[in-house]
Design an enzyme around this catalytic site. Structure first.
Site, PDB file in Angstrom:
ATOM      1  CG  ASN A  72      -8.025   5.276   0.525  1.00  0.00           C
ATOM      2  OD1 ASN A  72      -7.805   6.052  -0.410  1.00  0.00           O
ATOM      3  ND2 ASN A  72      -7.332   5.304   1.662  1.00  0.00           N
ATOM      4  CD1 TRP A  73      -9.634   2.638  -5.280  1.00  0.00           C
ATOM      5  CD2 TRP A  73      -9.780   3.894  -7.139  1.00  0.00           C
ATOM      6  NE1 TRP A  73     -10.705   2.181  -5.999  1.00  0.00           N
ATOM      7  CE2 TRP A  73     -10.825   2.935  -7.153  1.00  0.00           C
ATOM      8  CE3 TRP A  73      -9.676   4.783  -8.214  1.00  0.00           C
ATOM      9  CZ2 TRP A  73     -11.743   2.850  -8.193  1.00  0.00           C
ATOM     10  CZ3 TRP A  73     -10.596   4.696  -9.251  1.00  0.00           C
ATOM     11  CH2 TRP A  73     -11.608   3.740  -9.234  1.00  0.00           C
ATOM     12  CE  LYS A  74      -4.176   3.523   1.397  1.00  0.00           C
ATOM     13  NZ  LYS A  74      -3.302   2.905   2.373  1.00  0.00           N
ATOM     14  CG  HIS A  91      -5.937   7.417   5.455  1.00  0.00           C
ATOM     15  ND1 HIS A  91      -4.601   7.113   5.411  1.00  0.00           N
ATOM     16  CD2 HIS A  91      -6.605   6.266   5.174  1.00  0.00           C
ATOM     17  CE1 HIS A  91      -4.473   5.823   5.102  1.00  0.00           C
ATOM     18  NE2 HIS A  91      -5.686   5.302   4.953  1.00  0.00           N
ATOM     19  CD  GLU A 105      -1.663   5.882   3.535  1.00  0.00           C
ATOM     20  OE1 GLU A 105      -2.314   6.373   2.599  1.00  0.00           O
ATOM     21  OE2 GLU A 105      -1.605   4.647   3.764  1.00  0.00           O
ATOM     22  CD  GLU A 164      -8.134   2.719   7.557  1.00  0.00           C
ATOM     23  OE1 GLU A 164      -8.496   1.918   6.695  1.00  0.00           O
ATOM     24  OE2 GLU A 164      -7.467   3.743   7.303  1.00  0.00           O
ATOM     25  N   GLY A 181      -1.345  -1.541   4.769  1.00  0.00           N
ATOM     26  CA  GLY A 181      -0.391  -1.808   3.697  1.00  0.00           C
ATOM     27  C   GLY A 181       0.729  -2.761   4.098  1.00  0.00           C
ATOM     28  CB  SER A 186      -3.654  -5.958   5.688  1.00  0.00           C
ATOM     29  OG  SER A 186      -2.462  -5.201   5.559  1.00  0.00           O
ATOM     30  N   GLY A 216      -7.600  -0.560   1.145  1.00  0.00           N
ATOM     31  CA  GLY A 216      -6.619   0.177   0.351  1.00  0.00           C
ATOM     32  C   GLY A 216      -6.130  -0.684  -0.801  1.00  0.00           C
ATOM     33  N   GLY A 217      -4.962  -1.308  -0.607  1.00  0.00           N
ATOM     34  CA  GLY A 217      -4.290  -2.080  -1.663  1.00  0.00           C
ATOM     35  C   GLY A 217      -5.199  -3.029  -2.438  1.00  0.00           C
TER      36      GLY A 217
HETATM   37  P1  PGA Z   1      -4.579  -1.322   3.082  1.00  0.00           P
HETATM   38  O1  PGA Z   1      -4.962   0.211   3.396  1.00  0.00           O
HETATM   39  O2  PGA Z   1      -5.869  -2.050   2.817  1.00  0.00           O
HETATM   40  O3  PGA Z   1      -3.674  -1.269   1.890  1.00  0.00           O
HETATM   41  O4  PGA Z   1      -3.895  -1.858   4.306  1.00  0.00           O
HETATM   42  C1  PGA Z   1      -6.069   0.525   4.193  1.00  0.00           C
HETATM   43  C2  PGA Z   1      -6.242   2.026   4.276  1.00  0.00           C
HETATM   44  O5  PGA Z   1      -5.230   2.754   4.300  1.00  0.00           O
HETATM   45  O6  PGA Z   1      -7.376   2.521   4.310  1.00  0.00           O
END
Ligand code: PGA
Length: 240
Positions: A8-10, A94, A96, A165, A171, A203, A224-225
């Site tokens: 997930n590149w956000k 998600h 966020e 999650e 993050g 993470s 994510g990251g």
């Molecule tokens: P992260 O994000 O790997 O940067 O912790 C995970 C996500 O939000 O799906």
């Protein structure tokens, strides 16, 4: 069922950068035959990524969609448009979106229903905040999100993917231990009428992927990251 690795590149990578990133990733990761790799770029990069991965085993997903197919919803994107661009998957709810954009369980449920109706595979995210875990409310929060999110589509749970999650792990560099993740996955599974694939997210990095994937309860990861860097994402895709 093959394990799933989703990146997930956000809100990162404009179209040109997305295209060259995927080319680099393909060279590093190759086409892994025994796993499913899903790329989830921003809406604006979907056409570029779709073109680069055509005729490969990489799959395309979107980060969000609206619950209506069309209408007066300025700034929103229909799941129908995502399908037309080659998306097979869509992330729904998600953390966020829930905690920054104010998405409720009811909105998540409406989006889930529409995604299934139009033939997208939804990846529904659930997870507790740190204060909720500290207060011993982890299971109550997850139970509410699963029950409300799947309201009236409980019998279609085998058509969806769930992602556990924990918000405190997203993050932050703090990963749930494989045992914590496995316990939450087992709890989620106990609340489902039909078996779903359950991913872990929060993470996930090259140095913890192998241990996480050894847990039977963990059928894949949402990254994510670490999915933004081709070398680190390729290493995750190539987990042992
Ligand atoms: P992260 O994000 O790997 O940067 O912790 C995970 C996500 O939000 O799906």
């Amino acid at each position: 069922m093959e394990p799933i690795i989703a990146g997930n590149w956000k809100m990162h990578k404009e179209p040109g950068e997305s295209r060259s990133f995927v080319q680099e990733l393909m060279a590093l990761a190759g086409e892994m035959r025994d796993r499913i790799t899903i790329l989830i770029p921003a809406f604006t990069s979907l056409p570029a990524v779709s073109e680069v991965i055509r005729n490969t085993r990489f799959k395309l997903g979107a980060q969000n969609m609206h619950w209506e197919r069309s209408g007066a919803y300025t700034g929103e994107v229909s799941g129908m448009f995502l399908k037309a661009l080659g998306c097979e998957y869509v992330v729904i709810g998600h953390s966020e979106r829930r905690h920054i954009m104010g998405e409720t369980d009811e909105m998540v449920n409406r989006k889930m229903k529409t995604a299934l109706e139009i033939g997208l595979i939804p990846i529904m995210c659930v997870g507790e905040k740190e204060a909720e875990r500290d207060a011993g409310k982890t299971e109550a929060v997850i139970e509410r999100q699963v029950e409300q999110g799947l309201k009236s589509i409980e019998n279609e749970a085998h058509k969806i993917i769930l992602a556990y999650e924990p918000v405190w792990a997203i993050g932050t560099g703090k990963t749930a231990t494989p045992e914590q993740a496995a316990a939450a996955h087992a709890f989620i599974r106990s609340r489902l009428k039909k078996p779903s694939t359950i991913l872990y997210g929060g993470s996930v990095k090259p140095d913890n992927i192998d241990t996480l994937m050894k847990e039977k309860e963990i059928q894949g990861v949402l990254v994510g990251g670490a999915s933004l860097d081709a070398e680190s994402f390729a290493r995750i895709v190539k987990f042992q």
